[in-house]
Design an enzyme around this catalytic site. Structure first.
Site, PDB file in Angstrom:
ATOM      1  N   LYS A  66      -4.324   3.248   2.639  1.00 33.31           N
ATOM      2  CA  LYS A  66      -5.400   2.388   2.121  1.00 33.31           C
ATOM      3  C   LYS A  66      -6.613   3.210   1.686  1.00 33.31           C
ATOM      4  CE  LYS A  66      -3.993  -1.653   4.809  1.00 33.31           C
ATOM      5  NZ  LYS A  66      -4.072  -2.299   6.113  1.00 33.31           N
TER       6      LYS A  66
ATOM      7  N   GLY B  30       2.401 -11.426  12.878  1.00 33.93           N
ATOM      8  CA  GLY B  30       2.660 -10.993  11.491  1.00 33.93           C
ATOM      9  C   GLY B  30       1.632 -10.018  10.955  1.00 33.93           C
TER      10      GLY B  30
ATOM     11  N   ILE C 138     -10.031  -9.746   2.192  1.00 32.49           N
ATOM     12  CA  ILE C 138     -11.380  -9.369   1.725  1.00 32.49           C
ATOM     13  C   ILE C 138     -11.326  -9.021   0.238  1.00 32.49           C
ATOM     14  CG2 ILE C 138     -13.323  -7.768   2.044  1.00 32.49           C
ATOM     15  CD1 ILE C 138     -12.267  -7.155   4.840  1.00 32.49           C
TER      16      ILE C 138
ATOM     17  N   ASP D 203      -0.883   3.716   7.784  1.00 33.56           N
ATOM     18  CA  ASP D 203      -1.276   2.554   6.985  1.00 33.56           C
ATOM     19  C   ASP D 203      -2.720   2.718   6.475  1.00 33.56           C
ATOM     20  OD1 ASP D 203      -0.746  -0.394   6.205  1.00 33.56           O
ATOM     21  OD2 ASP D 203      -2.635  -0.493   7.310  1.00 33.56           O
TER      22      ASP D 203
ATOM     23  N   GLY E  11      -6.609  -6.945   3.508  1.00 33.19           N
ATOM     24  CA  GLY E  11      -6.096  -8.321   3.571  1.00 33.19           C
ATOM     25  C   GLY E  11      -6.838  -9.261   2.637  1.00 33.19           C
TER      26      GLY E  11
ATOM     27  N   GLU F 107      -5.211  -5.979  -5.055  1.00 35.48           N
ATOM     28  CA  GLU F 107      -6.279  -6.394  -4.125  1.00 35.48           C
ATOM     29  C   GLU F 107      -5.765  -6.506  -2.682  1.00 35.48           C
ATOM     30  OE1 GLU F 107      -9.824  -7.277  -4.783  1.00 35.48           O
ATOM     31  OE2 GLU F 107      -9.457  -6.754  -2.718  1.00 35.48           O
TER      32      GLU F 107
ATOM     33  N   LYS G   5       0.827  -1.234   0.000  1.00 30.06           N
ATOM     34  CA  LYS G   5       0.000   0.000   0.000  1.00 30.06           C
ATOM     35  C   LYS G   5       0.847   1.264   0.000  1.00 30.06           C
ATOM     36  CE  LYS G   5       0.396  -2.201   3.906  1.00 30.06           C
ATOM     37  NZ  LYS G   5      -0.053  -3.073   4.928  1.00 30.06           N
TER      38      LYS G   5
ATOM     39  N   GLU H 183       3.034  -3.622  10.568  1.00 32.83           N
ATOM     40  CA  GLU H 183       4.017  -3.149   9.586  1.00 32.83           C
ATOM     41  C   GLU H 183       5.419  -3.302  10.164  1.00 32.83           C
ATOM     42  OE1 GLU H 183       3.029  -1.892   6.348  1.00 32.83           O
ATOM     43  OE2 GLU H 183       1.466  -3.097   7.240  1.00 32.83           O
TER      44      GLU H 183
ATOM     45  N   VAL I  74      -5.303  -3.537   0.375  1.00 30.87           N
ATOM     46  CA  VAL I  74      -6.321  -3.023   1.305  1.00 30.87           C
ATOM     47  C   VAL I  74      -7.226  -4.160   1.762  1.00 30.87           C
ATOM     48  CG1 VAL I  74      -8.136  -1.308   1.685  1.00 30.87           C
ATOM     49  CG2 VAL I  74      -6.402  -0.877  -0.059  1.00 30.87           C
TER      50      VAL I  74
END
Ligand code: HSE
Length: 358
Positions: A192, A174, A123, A188, A121, A116, A92, A177, A119
């Protein structure tokens, strides 16, 4: 379809495993993986000594960029597109700064640029947004689009953890960032919402002009005070089109009551709503961070390219002006152990904590 991966960390390593585990009938193969020499033994013959072995490899069709940061990934993406490789990225930071150029280069070279995984994860959000704008206008986007901070807030509120402990757990899992300040201070989510707004409005919403403030000052006492007033705290991004070439875009902590669906979004889950002119309100929910949800989004992008469903090109019809938002909303403000609700805030830093009433 032959794929090369740049970066074999949490996300790139997840992509490698997902593709390697696919049945051969799916026809996706990873040929080369570029990373630090320490990964050479693990990657064997597939280890790439240089990015050129991936970005200029005549046998590779799609370059998956999963490195993070801006300068180097930017150079790699440009090189791959110019060499007529489709690009799939989860980055991003670089997409929010160079989205115009990446889409333009993809178009010029007859390949796809897919982001994809940048932003929300796992979805399927950007593909749904692109589908939506083909048939109606999207004039408002809002929701929780950072897994780390939602995880931290949930851990603090529901399990009584300190911010430090909750953030350490998010790092271990995990979600965070490389520099977790980007999560906590809202950078972040700013990246996005810049990407989503630019695609939705067909005009670049400059990342650097989006005002944001974070959750670093939230304490147990603030959670208790908000709870006593009937609120839950969430960290939310919102973009609202206000004119032909303007939008009100914010990234800020918000106080929501229990009847707001965002109050029920917990841990690393994300939830996003699109306000569509003919399709009304569309909602999305799923894991917004983590190795396999994000890797799934990237492999889905590869499938879309294989199925020729990756040929959408965002084109910037002119930059948007971003409205300042602080003066026009109701805010919960907290200072020296006392709180009140005020109309508009001039300067967030003059309080211990500020959250918009959402
Ligand atoms: N740090 C990001 C988050 C990763 O927590 O949402 C996924 O973009």
């Amino acid at each position: 379809m032959n794929v090369g991966i740049l970066g074999c960390g949490t996300i790139g390593g997840g992509v490698l495993k997902l593709i390697d585990d696919l049945p051969a009938s799916r026809n996706i193969k990873v040929l080369k993986v570029f990373d630090l020499p320490s990964k050479k033994e693990m990657l064997g013959d597939r280890f790439a000594e240089s990015i050129d072995e991936v970005c200029q490899n005549p046998e590779i069709d799609v370059v998956i960029e999963a490195m993070g940061g801006d300068k180097f990934p930017y150079e790699c993406i440009v090189k791959a597109l110019k060499n007529k490789k489709s690009v799939v990225t989860s980055n991003k930071e670089t997409v929010s700064l160079h989205i115009d150029e990446f889409y333009a280069l993809a178009k010029e070279n007859g390949v796809s640029f897919m982001c994809e995984a940048s932003v929300g994860g796992g979805i399927p959000l950007i593909c749904s947004l692109i589908d939506s704008i083909k048939v109606n206008d999207v004039d408002r986007i809002y929701g929780i689009i950072n897994g780390t901070t939602n995880f931290v807030l949930t851990k603090m509120e529901k399990e009584g953890l300190s911010m430090e402990d909750a953030l350490n757990e998010a790092k271990r899992l995990g979600f965070a960032e490389f520099d977790a300040t980007a999560d906590i201070e809202g950078l972040d989510m700013t990246r996005k919402i810049c990407i989503l707004s630019s695609i939705a409005y067909g005009g670049y919403v400059p990342y650097s002009e989006i005002y944001h403030y974070g959750i670093s000052k939230v304490t147990k006492e603030i959670f208790e005070d908000l709870k006593a007033k009937g609120f839950t705290l969430k960290f939310v991004a919102e973009s609202r089109r206000t004119g032909e070439k303007s939008a009100r875009v914010s990234v800020e902590p918000v106080a929501v009551t229990k009847d707001n669906p965002l109050s029920a979004v917990n841990y690393e889950f994300n939830s996003v709503y699109l306000n569509c002119s003919s399709n009304d309100l569309l909602g999305f929910y799923g894991k917004g961070a983590g190795r396999f949800p994000t890797a799934t989004a990237m492999v889905s992008d590869v499938r879309r390219i294989m199925e020729n469903a990756g040929t959408y090109y965002y084109e910037n019809s002119g930059n948007f002006e971003v409205d300042n938002f602080l003066s026009s909303e109701k805010y919960y403000v907290y200072k020296d152990g006392k709180s009140e609700i005020v109309n508009g805030v001039k300067d967030v830093s003059s309080y211990d904590f500020v959250a918009r009433i959402f």
